[in-house]
Write an enzyme that holds these catalytic residues in place. Sequence first.
Site, PDB file in Angstrom:
ATOM      1  N   GLU A 227     -73.582  32.201 -22.674  1.00 58.29           N
ATOM      2  CA  GLU A 227     -72.913  31.011 -22.138  1.00 58.29           C
ATOM      3  C   GLU A 227     -71.691  31.370 -21.314  1.00 58.29           C
ATOM      4  OE1 GLU A 227     -72.533  27.801 -20.827  1.00 58.29           O
ATOM      5  OE2 GLU A 227     -73.517  27.213 -22.710  1.00 58.29           O
TER       6      GLU A 227
ATOM      7  N   ASP B 186     -71.056  31.041 -17.231  1.00 56.77           N
ATOM      8  CA  ASP B 186     -70.033  30.136 -16.700  1.00 56.77           C
ATOM      9  C   ASP B 186     -69.061  30.857 -15.778  1.00 56.77           C
ATOM     10  OD1 ASP B 186     -71.183  28.170 -18.238  1.00 56.77           O
ATOM     11  OD2 ASP B 186     -69.649  28.205 -19.807  1.00 56.77           O
TER      12      ASP B 186
ATOM     13  N   SER C 128     -76.078  24.135 -18.631  1.00 54.19           N
ATOM     14  CA  SER C 128     -74.948  25.050 -18.734  1.00 54.19           C
ATOM     15  C   SER C 128     -74.699  25.743 -17.398  1.00 54.19           C
ATOM     16  CB  SER C 128     -75.212  26.107 -19.813  1.00 54.19           C
ATOM     17  OG  SER C 128     -75.191  25.541 -21.101  1.00 54.19           O
TER      18      SER C 128
END
Length: 639
Positions: A302, A306, A554
């Site tokens: 994650e 990002d 995401s």
Amino acid sequence: MRCSLTAFVTLSLAVVSLARPALSPYNVHEKRSAIPAGWSHTRRHESAATLPLRIALKQNNLESIDEYLYDVSHPKSDNYGKHWTAGEIARKFAPSEESISTVKDWLVENGLASERIRVSSTKGWIKVDVTVEEAERLMNTEYNVYTHVSGQEHVACEAYHLPEQISAHVDFVLPSVSFDTKLKRRSGSPSDLAHSLGQPGVGITPKTTGTISQLVTELEQCDEYITPICLRALYGLVYEPVSTDKNSFGVVEYTPQAYLQSDLQMFAMNYSTDLIGKEPVMVSIDGGYAQTEYQGFEYNGESDLDLQYGMTLVTGMQNVTLYQTGDMVEGASFNNFLDAIDGSYCTFEGGDDYSVDSEYPDPYGGGYEGPEDCGTVTPAYVISTSYGYNEADLTPFYAERQCAEYAKLGLMGITILYSSGDDGVAGNGDVCLNPDGTQTVNGTMFNPTFPGVCPYVTSVGATMVKPGASVLEAQPEMACMEVIYSGGGFSNYFAMPSYQKTAVDYYLDTYPPDYPASMWNSTGMSRGLPDIAANGANYVVAVDGEFELVYGTSCSSPVSGAIFTMINDARLAVGKSPIGFINPTIYSTDFAGAFNDITEGSNPGCGTEGYNATVGWDPVTGLGTLNFPVLLEKWLALP
């Protein structure tokens, strides 16, 4: 904009009832329709046991917060861009003296000595330690002890009542109906830590189909491998920032999720040379840090995703702030992050609910023992978060309190983005609702995500490049239907905001979903999500020293956040304000044609094909994907 937070949409699973009990001056103030999975009723709580009762007072002027926000956020308003200061917000919404005195008088009249009653320094809540017997008499309820399958006990009631004249001054009471209990740590293994954001498999998490062996750099391969060059081509993002000293972009991560600097540099050397030698600006909240004790896609995927794409798309010239939230023991919730960027929120409407939110200093030992971060962190102009709950995980009062905070951040000129979810019309974990309010994989009712359903955030869905399509074509994208499905649907808690009404009404009138009303909120009066979309499939991401293909909303949220950050850069360069809360603007007629409309695909879930992507707004991809040149031109034309 008429979008009252208290205007909840009624479904068969309604958790708030306003029915007056027979022969009683009291009304049901809050009620839970079912005991959550994993919990069972054990016994009545001992009548002499002590309860630390906290009464959250209604905030003054909160019923008008949408009007205040609309005034600074709609392009037709004379006050567009004239954002409020934190002090102005605190003064505007402080509880009235009438609310404080009315509730205190009620407590005294019911036999509680005035010296037992305490009012918080911010006047947002009243605390009084009472016996279970006193609490049950005071609120016409019964407190029980419930036991989780793990052995942990929890004290709660199924409903509580307040006199009508008191209910008007109270938002909620704790402890009461909440079962969203954060389970305590049982060992040092992360898999046994609190059920909180950031834990592997909890909430919205990216997915991977595994590693790739070859280096991919060509535009012709964007239907199979998404890299920064693909995204720049898809959304016309050609821009060099010039106001980096004034501008800011923040990405929120929840420990134990953590990026690896070695992964960031691996990505930089292959896809983003601007980032060579760069790292995000780390801001630790409640003991958060980029842990390296536990590694693997479930811990690094994650945050690596990002930051690699968020930092690349704003170029190495613009610093990106990493808000690393929560320690390894207690973890954190959205409220813990909000406490840090707005000190008034720490005690707003009674403060955090420690059955859901993490408590600092760590009350159990072994974790972060410093003071809770309250107002210690400066919020960025754009904040992207790729985590989320199911709306049904939370009580309406908890969700409403947090949603109001997002409105306040919008008043301050902050753009808040959240991923819409990866399971189509189902909730995170592919669970759907049952008529009794429980969530199971064989449920049949659509299950939207939170905070995306909050009308004061911008919810971001996912698209994909069509198989065999070129990103240089006129419309190469469709709704994401590989590995994940774009989360979307209609809230069961929040009313439709006025900025969205024309777009959603058109969808419901022109493309009415062919499902019975028992499966979805078909009232036509509830908040629809997502608002926008961005590519969420086939991202090439460096994770633990290898390149993997990653999927999810995401991906979509930080990409959108980076694009909005570049629009802020251009406005700040000419002395204008940041774009702030964008929803009233992007839904306005002024911004017609500023998005790439997505008209193919759907978002399956709950045993159905979900909703369809259509012309105009739809509950799969919202208004569509961002067209940077057009958006930039339109926002620069605003004051």
